[in-house]
Design an enzyme around this catalytic site. Structure first.
Site, PDB file in Angstrom:
ATOM      1  N   ASP A  69      90.560  58.554  42.921  1.00 29.21           N
ATOM      2  CA  ASP A  69      89.555  58.865  41.916  1.00 29.21           C
ATOM      3  C   ASP A  69      88.847  57.552  41.629  1.00 29.21           C
ATOM      4  O   ASP A  69      89.349  56.715  40.881  1.00 29.21           O
ATOM      5  CB  ASP A  69      90.211  59.417  40.645  1.00 29.21           C
ATOM      6  N   GLU A  73      87.496  61.741  45.365  1.00 32.84           N
ATOM      7  CA  GLU A  73      86.651  62.546  44.485  1.00 32.84           C
ATOM      8  C   GLU A  73      85.210  62.101  44.635  1.00 32.84           C
ATOM      9  O   GLU A  73      84.903  60.912  44.519  1.00 32.84           O
ATOM     10  CB  GLU A  73      87.110  62.409  43.035  1.00 32.84           C
ATOM     11  N   ASP A 111      93.464  58.992  34.989  1.00 35.54           N
ATOM     12  CA  ASP A 111      92.768  58.675  36.247  1.00 35.54           C
ATOM     13  C   ASP A 111      93.749  58.705  37.412  1.00 35.54           C
ATOM     14  O   ASP A 111      93.398  59.097  38.520  1.00 35.54           O
ATOM     15  CB  ASP A 111      92.102  57.296  36.153  1.00 35.54           C
TER      16      ASP A 111
END
Length: 185
Positions: A11, A71, A144
């Site tokens: 991410d 992502e 996260d």
């Protein structure tokens, strides 16, 4: 002989980069690690990008992933934030490509849908579902890390069926071939 696949999920972010690693043995997921790279103390945006690149290389060299799931940036109203996020993602992708690890991008809604069954799930819902799926003892304070892990889990579920909104690159040549419109002539 059992087929073993290691998936690194990322991410990307310029404040915190979350990541998670899973191992797949006989089509079953096993949790390996999740953590984050905290970039808050760095004020220079280029140092942040350097740290993202170095940490991604370190993760690749440590865990030897067969594939990376990352992502994709979501489309927001703040152009500056999107630009920063796109740079962070690009640097992480460049690190993977430099080690010739295939990369697949997933939209945030697709990741949430794969993990929770709801593309609009909250970060907390994603984290709780990952905790149940993978037997995590604790959920980290910053989510996260679980977002990075969720990208890896999403890739596990989608690896046999490349569905819409997914882009894969196996190296620079593949990236260039699929992104000719980005080349400057």
């Amino acid at each position: 002989m059992d087929k073993e696949t290691v998936i690194l999920g990322i991410d990307p972010g310029t404040t915190i980069m979350g990541f998670g690693v899973i191992k797949v043995v006989n089509k079953k997921m096993q949790f390996v690690q999740l953590n984050e790279l905290n970039l808050v103390k760095y004020t220079d945006p280029y140092i942040k990008l350097k740290k993202i690149f170095e940490r991604t290389i370190e993760l690749i060299d440590t865990f030897n992933p067969d594939e990376i799931a990352i992502e994709a940036p979501f489309f927001g109203k703040n152009v500056q934030s999107m630009l920063k996020l796109g740079r962070a993602q690009g640097v992480a992708m460049a690190a993977g490509l430099s080690r010739e690890v295939p990369i697949t991008e997933y939209l945030p809604k697709k990741i949430k849908m794969a993990v929770t069954g709801n593309g609009n799930a909250s970060k907390e819902q994603v984290a709780k579902m990952l905790q149940q799926m993978l037997g995590l003892k604790e959920i980290p304070k910053n989510l996260d890390a679980t977002d990075g892990l969720a990208a890896a889990v999403c890739h596990f579920y989608n690896s046999n069926s490349k569905l819409g909104n997914v882009k894969s690159y196996s190296g620079w040549d593949a990236f260039i071939k699929q992104n000719k419109h980005r080349l400057k002539k």
